[in-house]
Enzyme design. Sequence first.
Site, mmCIF file in Angstrom:
data_model
loop_
_atom_site.group_PDB
_atom_site.id
_atom_site.type_symbol
_atom_site.label_atom_id
_atom_site.label_comp_id
_atom_site.label_asym_id
_atom_site.label_seq_id
_atom_site.Cartn_x
_atom_site.Cartn_y
_atom_site.Cartn_z
ATOM 1 N N CYS A 140 29.384 61.257 51.949
ATOM 2 C CA CYS A 140 29.240 61.208 53.407
ATOM 3 C C CYS A 140 30.621 61.085 54.020
ATOM 4 O O CYS A 140 31.585 60.752 53.336
ATOM 5 C CB CYS A 140 28.374 60.019 53.821
ATOM 6 N N CYS A 142 31.157 59.188 56.894
ATOM 7 C CA CYS A 142 31.288 58.068 57.846
ATOM 8 C C CYS A 142 32.262 56.983 57.394
ATOM 9 O O CYS A 142 32.860 56.308 58.222
ATOM 10 C CB CYS A 142 29.921 57.474 58.183
ATOM 11 N N LYS A 216 15.970 60.219 55.733
ATOM 12 C CA LYS A 216 16.777 59.063 56.105
ATOM 13 C C LYS A 216 16.629 58.801 57.599
ATOM 14 O O LYS A 216 16.888 59.676 58.418
ATOM 15 C CB LYS A 216 18.238 59.332 55.751
ATOM 16 N N ARG A 226 27.147 48.488 57.392
ATOM 17 C CA ARG A 226 28.274 49.023 58.170
ATOM 18 C C ARG A 226 29.445 48.064 58.146
ATOM 19 O O ARG A 226 30.594 48.484 58.236
ATOM 20 C CB ARG A 226 27.800 49.373 59.572
ATOM 21 N N LYS A 269 14.696 56.491 52.813
ATOM 22 C CA LYS A 269 15.553 55.364 53.161
ATOM 23 C C LYS A 269 15.406 55.021 54.637
ATOM 24 O O LYS A 269 15.455 55.935 55.455
ATOM 25 C CB LYS A 269 16.993 55.770 52.853
HETATM 26 C C1 PBG Z 1 26.298 56.408 54.855
HETATM 27 C C2 PBG Z 1 25.266 55.477 54.393
HETATM 28 C C3 PBG Z 1 24.637 54.424 55.080
HETATM 29 C C4 PBG Z 1 23.876 53.740 54.130
HETATM 30 C C5 PBG Z 1 24.005 54.420 52.935
HETATM 31 N N1 PBG Z 1 24.854 55.503 53.118
HETATM 32 C C6 PBG Z 1 24.792 53.931 56.453
HETATM 33 C C7 PBG Z 1 24.428 54.739 57.596
HETATM 34 O O1 PBG Z 1 23.875 55.834 57.498
HETATM 35 O O2 PBG Z 1 24.734 54.281 58.681
HETATM 36 C C8 PBG Z 1 23.074 52.502 54.373
HETATM 37 C C9 PBG Z 1 22.891 51.627 53.207
HETATM 38 C C10 PBG Z 1 22.444 50.243 53.496
HETATM 39 O O3 PBG Z 1 22.199 49.852 54.640
HETATM 40 O O4 PBG Z 1 22.341 49.481 52.516
HETATM 41 N N2 PBG Z 1 25.922 57.483 55.582
#
Ligand code: PBG
Length: 346
Positions: A140, A142, A216, A226, A269
Site C-alpha cells: 500500500c 499510505c 475492505k 494508524r 477486513k
Molecule cells: C493500509 C492498511 C490499514 C490496515 C491494514 N493495512 C489501514 C487503513 O487502511 O487505514 C489496518 C490494520 C489494522 O487496523 O489493524 N492500507
Amino acid sequence: MSTPQTFDGTETRAADRAPLGGFPRVRPRRLRGSDAIRRLVRETRLHEAQFILPLFVRPGVGIRSPIGSMPGVSQTSIDEMLRDAEAASKAGIGGVLLFGIPDTKDEIGSSGWHEHGPVQEAVRAIKREFPQLLTITDVCMCEYTSHGHCGVLTASGDVDNDATLELLSREALSHAEAGADIVAPSDMMDGRIGHMRDALDNAGFTNTPIMSYAVKYASAFYGPFREAAESTPTFGDRRSYQMDPANALEGIKEARLDLAEGADILMVKPAGAYLDVIQAVKRDTGVPLCAYQVSGEFAMIRAAAERGWIDGERAMMESLTAITRAGADMVITYFALEAAAVLQRR
Ligand code: PBG
C-alpha cells in the site's frame, strides 16, 4: 407455521426436523455435560497454523517502541523484529504480515519500492534466519506518502486510481524480489490485482501468490493501526476507495472481481463486525479466505481486559472462534502468539 430453517436460511430436511420438539427425550444439554464431550462435538477448531501476526518494521537498530493504543504491540527495527519472527516460527503460526515505516515520505510514496526499504530488508532477514516462516507483505502507499492516502493524488486532491496501479505494482515487485512469499495489496484501487499479476508474471514471479484485501471497509476500527503505521491521512478520509460498512453484496462483487483478476487468497477486513460478509464471501467464492481482526478489535478486547471488565483470554479465543466459524480459513490477528500459546496449553 413456516418451514423450519437452518441458521443460514436453507430448509432443513425432514429427517433433521423430526427430533425437534421432542422434549424430554431430546435434551441438547447431554452434549454439554463435560469438557470431554464438548470437545468431542465441537464444530469449530482453532489451529495456530491459521494465525498470521502483523509486524511493524522501521529502519534503525535496537528499536522497540510500544504503540500506546495497542498494548503488547511495538514498532521494531529489524534486529528486534527477528526476535518476534523467531517466536512466531517457534509457535508454528501461519506467517507474519510485514508493514514498513520508512524514514522518508513523499507525494508518490517512492520509499515503498526502495530496494532497501524496511519491508524489503525485513523479508531478506527473515528468509535468511527463519526460511520456513511465511512472509506476507502489505502492499500500500499510505505508509509511504506524505499525505497518508493509499495512492497518488490528482491536482484536485482525489486519489488517482489508474496512476496508482503502476506504483503499487512496483512496490509488490520489489517485495517479491526481496523474497516475499505472498504479496497483499490493501489499497482498494480498482484493477490493482490484474495489474499486479501481470507485473509479477512479466518479471518471472509467476508463483508468487496475491492475497487481496478484496473486501475492505472504511472502518473506525483502524484507529490504533494508524498510530502504529504512522499512516493517518493529513486531509479527508478513505471513503472514496474503501467500502461503505453498510454494503454486503458489494463485497461479493469486489471478491469476484479480484478472483477474476487473479487473486489467490481473498480477505475481508475488519473481521468481528463483518462476520456476515465473511460467511457470504466464503459461500460465494469457495476460495481460501482470510479475515483481518484489526487494531481496533484488538484494542477493545485488550482495554476492557486491562480494566478487569472482561476475561481477556476468553474474549480473545471467542473472537477468533467466531471469525473462523463464520468461514475464515485464516486470521490476521495481533493475538497470534498469545492465542497459539493458549492452544498449546490445551
Ligand atoms: C493500509 C492498511 C490499514 C490496515 C491494514 N493495512 C489501514 C487503513 O487502511 O487505514 C489496518 C490494520 C489494522 O487496523 O489493524 N492500507
